[in-house]
Design an enzyme around this catalytic site. Structure first.
Site, PDB file in Angstrom:
ATOM      1  N   ARG A  85      50.525  49.407  43.378  1.00 36.41           N
ATOM      2  CA  ARG A  85      49.142  49.520  42.909  1.00 36.41           C
ATOM      3  C   ARG A  85      48.371  48.228  43.185  1.00 36.41           C
ATOM      4  O   ARG A  85      47.216  48.271  43.615  1.00 36.41           O
ATOM      5  CB  ARG A  85      49.091  49.847  41.409  1.00 36.41           C
ATOM      6  N   ASN A 141      49.818  54.735  38.225  1.00 38.64           N
ATOM      7  CA  ASN A 141      51.161  55.307  38.206  1.00 38.64           C
ATOM      8  C   ASN A 141      51.129  56.633  37.458  1.00 38.64           C
ATOM      9  O   ASN A 141      50.554  56.722  36.368  1.00 38.64           O
ATOM     10  CB  ASN A 141      52.151  54.376  37.502  1.00 38.64           C
TER      11      ASN A 141
END
Length: 93
Positions: A21, A40
Site C-alpha cells: 500500500r 488491505n
C-alpha cells in the site's frame, strides 16, 4: 481533452505485510494528478481506487501489474467508472 476517470483495482497475491500500500501511494504521487487510496481487504487482496486523468490511471495500473511491486502480484482485476471525488490526496487506509 484529458478525461478524468475512476479506476478501482483489486490486486491478489502476496500483497499484504510487504509495504504494498505504501509503495502504491508513493507511485501514485510520483505519477501525479491522482487521488484515492490503497486498502488491505480481509481476504488478502489490496483494493486500489485512483481518480484522475485516464493516462495516469493507466500508468498506475501498469505498475500494479509489473514486476516492480513489492511482494508478489498474481493478478489484478479492474473496473473503470466516472470519478466520484471526495479525495484530497492519495492515502493508505
Amino acid at each position: 481533452m484529458k478525461e478524468d476517470v475512476r479506476l478501482t483495482a483489486w490486486v491478489r497475491g502476496r500483497v499484504q505485510g510487504v509495504g504494498f500500500r505504501w509503495f502504491t501511494r508513493a507511485n501514485a504521487l510520483e505519477i501525479g494528478g491522482l487521488t484515492g487510496f490503497a486498502l488491505n481487504l480481509d481476504d488478502g487482496r489490496v483494493q486500489v481506487v485512483a481518480e484522475g486523468p485516464r493516462e495516469n490511471c493507466h500508468r498506475l495500473l501498469e505498475w500494479l501489474r509489473s514486476a516492480d511491486t513489492p511482494g508478489r502480484v498474481d493478478g489484478v482485476t479492474e473496473i473503470w467508472d466516472t470519478p466520484r471525488g471526495g479525495y484530497e490526496t492519495f492515502a493508505v487506509r
